[in-house]
Motif scaffolding. Structure first.
Motif, mmCIF file in Angstrom:
data_model
loop_
_atom_site.group_PDB
_atom_site.id
_atom_site.type_symbol
_atom_site.label_atom_id
_atom_site.label_comp_id
_atom_site.label_asym_id
_atom_site.label_seq_id
_atom_site.Cartn_x
_atom_site.Cartn_y
_atom_site.Cartn_z
ATOM 1 N N ILE A 104 -3.198 -10.810 -2.278
ATOM 2 C CA ILE A 104 -4.060 -10.091 -1.153
ATOM 3 C C ILE A 104 -2.906 -9.380 -0.329
ATOM 4 N N LEU A 105 -2.991 -8.125 0.166
ATOM 5 C CA LEU A 105 -2.157 -7.168 0.838
ATOM 6 C C LEU A 105 -2.839 -7.064 1.989
ATOM 7 N N THR A 130 0.843 -10.724 1.251
ATOM 8 C CA THR A 130 1.745 -9.812 1.929
ATOM 9 C C THR A 130 1.440 -9.292 3.129
ATOM 10 N N PHE A 131 2.301 -9.168 4.217
ATOM 11 C CA PHE A 131 1.788 -8.733 5.428
ATOM 12 C C PHE A 131 2.489 -7.050 5.606
ATOM 13 N N ALA A 142 4.344 0.471 -2.018
ATOM 14 C CA ALA A 142 5.381 -0.360 -2.612
ATOM 15 C C ALA A 142 4.926 -1.961 -2.382
ATOM 16 N N ALA A 143 3.990 -2.208 -1.658
ATOM 17 C CA ALA A 143 3.596 -3.399 -1.395
ATOM 18 C C ALA A 143 2.527 -4.024 -2.454
ATOM 19 N N ILE A 151 -7.307 -5.308 -0.731
ATOM 20 C CA ILE A 151 -6.391 -4.773 0.663
ATOM 21 C C ILE A 151 -7.233 -5.151 1.770
ATOM 22 N N TYR A 152 -6.801 -6.102 2.715
ATOM 23 C CA TYR A 152 -7.464 -6.667 3.784
ATOM 24 C C TYR A 152 -6.836 -6.107 5.120
ATOM 25 N N VAL A 153 -7.627 -5.517 5.923
ATOM 26 C CA VAL A 153 -7.148 -4.727 7.078
ATOM 27 C C VAL A 153 -7.793 -5.054 8.288
#
Length: 400
Positions: A104-105, A130-131, A142-143, A151-153
């Motif tokens: 999970i990004l 990754t944060f 890159a992440a 992707i969680y925002v």
């Protein structure tokens, strides 16, 4: 001509026809755990999905359905699901995507319990995370891993008020076929619509601005694709069971009717409070996206209708000073949560984000002298007077 109604009208009317419910002005509360079938064959058809209709309130309820249809329309999605809490909503969406060894990004900061959940997913199932600041496309790319499942925002991020350019994130995500989930709690659908900016799912802790009255715990997920939302309904919602009660759904429908009026007042009061705080000598820093000097001001102007009803600030000193200031407030209540009619203050480092290790908190920008204020609907002069008297007493105490 069936003309689409405007936002303020949908808040009050969408998803409900009084003629279908004995002309009741307000949606009835269907306090029924189960629903009967006319025949065994009808029951079979409903379970196979061949026929529309209610089966069991964990799978759907008439009162809840009105709320879901209204929220889907407000967020400009195809479907919505209501949950028993904001974290039930977050859990259902993440469990929909993750698998053992997936990734999970996340935005650089997330709510403390969301942090706790992704930590649990790592510990139990090997789901890594990754944060990332997500300020440039290169940073995001890159992440991304081969195993990145979503992707969680959060934007604005709780409690640092950092903003993420949703369109920037979704443009990158589309290149890799990765779904984007946006926690829109701080804005409500009145101030920001992530699905229109390319996101796939929007999450709300409906406990906050959707309710607006501090009397219900609930969560909402709105999705861009109706079929994907039905999969969540019939898997991670149905089988984990974090559903909302019909009475709580009714409370949210009541709260939604005044969302636009409340949000306008929250925004107005917050602007005035932020202007006051930025000139006070005892305030070290103010974190508010409506400040033209904020590095996130341009993002706010691009994707939000207004800067919102939240402000964070840092008092001069450390944790003890921050807590002493809170203890000297009289009108403003010390409490977590936000979006209520009452102005609420909390200390993130020891409250909402206490579960986050201190080094990670610092990397997120959460310091021991930071306070988060949810600006309420009281007369702004009374709010300002309360802060002024607390700061004045604290200043005299420190001088002595």
């Amino acid at each position: 001509m069936n003309k689409k109604k405007r936002f303020e009208t949908m808040l009050i009317h969408k998803g409900y026809s009084s003629q279908d419910f004995h002309d009741s002005l307000n949606p009835p509360i269907f306090h029924s755990s189960t629903f009967t079938f006319s025949t065994a064959e009808q029951g079979e058809k409903r379970f196979t999905g061949e026929e529309e209709g209610f089966i069991y309130s964990r799978l759907g309820n008439p009162t809840v359905r009105v709320l879901e249809e209204r929220m889907a329309a407000l967020e400009k999605g195809e479907a919505a699901l209501a949950f028993g809490s904001g974290m039930a909503a977050v859990s259902a969406v993440l469990f929909h995507f993750v698998y053992s060894g997936s990734h999970i990004l996340c935005s650089r900061g997330v709510y403390g319990c969301t942090f706790g959940l992704i930590g649990l997913l790592h510990k139990k199932f090997g789901v890594i995370h990754t944060f990332n600041p997500m300020q440039t496309a290169e940073e995001i790319e890159a992440a991304i891993h081969d195993q990145t499942c979503c992707i969680y925002v959060e934007t604005p991020i709780n409690p640092t008020m950092e903003l993420i350019d949703i369109r920037l994130v979704t443009d990158v995500a589309k290149k890799y076929g990765i779904p984007v989930v946006v926690d829109n709690t701080f804005c409500s659908p009145y101030l920001q619509n992530p699905l229109e900016l390319g996101a796939d799912y929007v999450i709300h802790s409906a406990t906050k601005y959707i309710s607006g009255h501090g009397d219900v715990i609930a969560g909402i997920v709105v999705g861009k694709n109706k079929e994907d939302m039905q999969k969540i309904r019939m898997t991670t919602q149905k089988d984990i069971g974090g559903i909302i009660a019909p009475f709580d759904a009714w409370l949210l429908l009541r709260g939604l009717k005044t969302l636009h009026v409340r949000m306008d007042r929250h925004v107005e009061n917050t602007r005035k409070l932020a202007n006051y705080l930025k000139s006070h000598p005892f305030i070290e820093d103010i974190i508010y996206p409506g400040n033209p000097n904020s590095p996130y001001y341009s993002i706010m102007k691009k994707q939000m209708k207004a800067p919102g009803g939240m402000v964070s600030f840092k008092v001069k000193g450390g944790k003890c000073t921050a807590q002493e200031f809170m203890n000297r407030l009289k009108l403003i209540k010390i409490a977590v949560s936000l979006g209520d009619a009452e102005t609420l203050i909390q200390h993130p480092a020891t409250m909402t984000h206490a579960v986050v290790p201190s080094d990670v908190r610092k990397s997120m920008g959460i310091t021991d002298n930071m306070l988060r204020l949810s600006v309420g609907l009281e007369a702004i002069d009374d709010i300002l007077e309360d802060i002024e008297q607390a700061l004045g007493k604290l200043n005299r105490l420190l001088k002595n």
